[in-house]
Design an enzyme around this catalytic site. Sequence first.
Site: not given
Lengths: 414, 264
Positions: B49, B60
């Site tokens: 990815e 995140d």
Amino acid sequence: MSLTEGPILTAADLAGNGVYGDDPDGNGKFGVFGGRFVPEALIPALDEVAAEYEKAKTDEEFLREFDHLLRTYAGRPTTLTEVPRFAAHAGGARIVLKREDLTHTGAHKINNVLGQALLTRRLGKTRVIAETGAGQHGVATATAAALLGLECVIYMGAVDCERQALNVARMKLLGATVVPVTNGSQTLKDAINEAFRDWVTNVDRTHYLFGTVAGPHPFPEIVRDFARIIGVEARRQILELTGRLPDAVCAAVGGGSNAIGIFHAFIGDEGVRLYGYEAAGRGLESGEHALTLTAGSVGVLHGSRTYVLQDEEGQTIESHSISAGLDYPGVGPEHAWLKDSGRAVYEGITDAEAMEAFALLARTEGIIPAIESSHALAGALKLGRELGPEATILVNLSGRGDKDMGTAMKYFDL
Amino acid sequence: MTTLQTVFAKARAENRAALVGYLPAGFPTKDGAVAAATAMVEAGCDVIEIGLPYSDPLMDGPTIQDAVHRSLTNGTRIGDVMRTVEGVAKTGAATLVMTYWNPIDRYGPARFARDLANAGGVGTITPDLTPEESGVWLQESKDAGIDTVFLVAPSSTEDRIGKVAKICTGFVYAASLMGVTGARESVGSAAEGLVARTRRHTSLPVCVGLGVGTGAQAAEVAAYADGVIVGSAFIRRLLDAPDEAAGLASVRELAAELAAGVRR
């Protein structure tokens, strides 16, 4: 004024009559704006908040409790003050201020916070988190958390912590933990990112007490409804004072909660023009501004489709304003909808124009406004000259300027 | 069969889970990202990815935030992301882009899907695009022939898992815990149950991410999932390395450890 004077808050006061077609649809959309762009992990929490609010807003017990807090704790209803000496600088138009600066904690933020704190209790959650820019929402949240015995964590950009040090101290005194956010631009947008990260981690016991009419559904609707009392009162009061509706209603727009709060009760009044004033900072050409609606483009930020300051690849552009509370590169989706539908007009006010209005109100009327609210005052000065002496202009004085004295001392070399 | 289907079929034939590695484009440098991803593939990653660096990465944790910030400071643009995908796809690994929705929205969904397909990318993972808002992207992805991967979480209700699984192609991404990205001491205990719940709604492979960083954790997850996704632990290796060569060696070592884990 006695506590029982004036009508008790009704469900219609809170949510409007739904007659303007301005409530979001099932997916939380105002036209094409709003919605939910968040990690799937948060969807159940957003659904839970939405469902609980749907129940609460027509629940007599909830309305009574909210009304009671607004009257006996926040200090509502807030008064209107006509400011003729200030208005003399606006071509003689009649200018009337809605005095949200007189509420407990000194800004309109207390209205939303009390509503959501009560909602937190209904949700059975024991911890609230919030983002704050100028610190007003943080202070209000810490206040409500202290009142209701909730644990409270406030995320605040490190840059904002510095320029609003007094509010940081107030939050700490009220028992909140203040977390300075040091990533990104270290301002409001980064504080929101960090609050979302906390929420997704601690959502089982935490309510994200969102401070403005932005973010994913249902926040734009809930925060609007809890701020709506500003306009509901002001509309009654100005009819009483002047015998008619105002020609224009002015408010500052960062995320947009004080503006929606005063606009909403007037949306159905076709003759009343609605003006939102964004922070033009050092001017459009300088690139240092927070002109989200006037110079931004449609995108997604913080879970909502709305106008955003972004580059051609969708990266958020950092905003600038002398007022921390307007220093935000996004804006509530309902404002985006009001702009595109033409119902409200949005314009920019520079740092210099805002500071001039700030000083002018202090000198002519003995009221020191928040720098955020000073953008609306500066807008009203321009608008008054445009509309002429027959016009009446209602301005939301969303907060007081005590917190801004550091900035003012530097700016005016006091 | 699509590239992703082939990858998972091969892993299944070998009686193991697939190993999925994440790195943001432009980190540690534009070329360095391709080199690191190539090392990861050589040491056993089946799928890569490539993260599209975004200014407001609200799901995140600190490690990815740090890497993304450096990447953006390096001036990484969407064109660089596409070139990174092209470089990594040449290794033969199935290469996806993981991105928040706004960059695609702004770039133009049709253009993004087409450019990604042309670069050899096989699909996207879009962590903040909900089923309600996914219509345009599903159509454009279908037209461009790329897969769409979405996330389910431990908090997801049966109804939500069903809705998300229905719009996934390629695989379903199961977040192992409630939280942001980042390696942790232990993988969430909710992960196994979530995978089981997800399987009731789809026959697609189900991969588990968030919090996985060691060979032992990979082995634990591989026992019940079709794929193990590792991101922050790779980035940590690159952040902690004294120079690029040491970073590559360290990433290679971790990939080999994880690859052994998914084969245990």
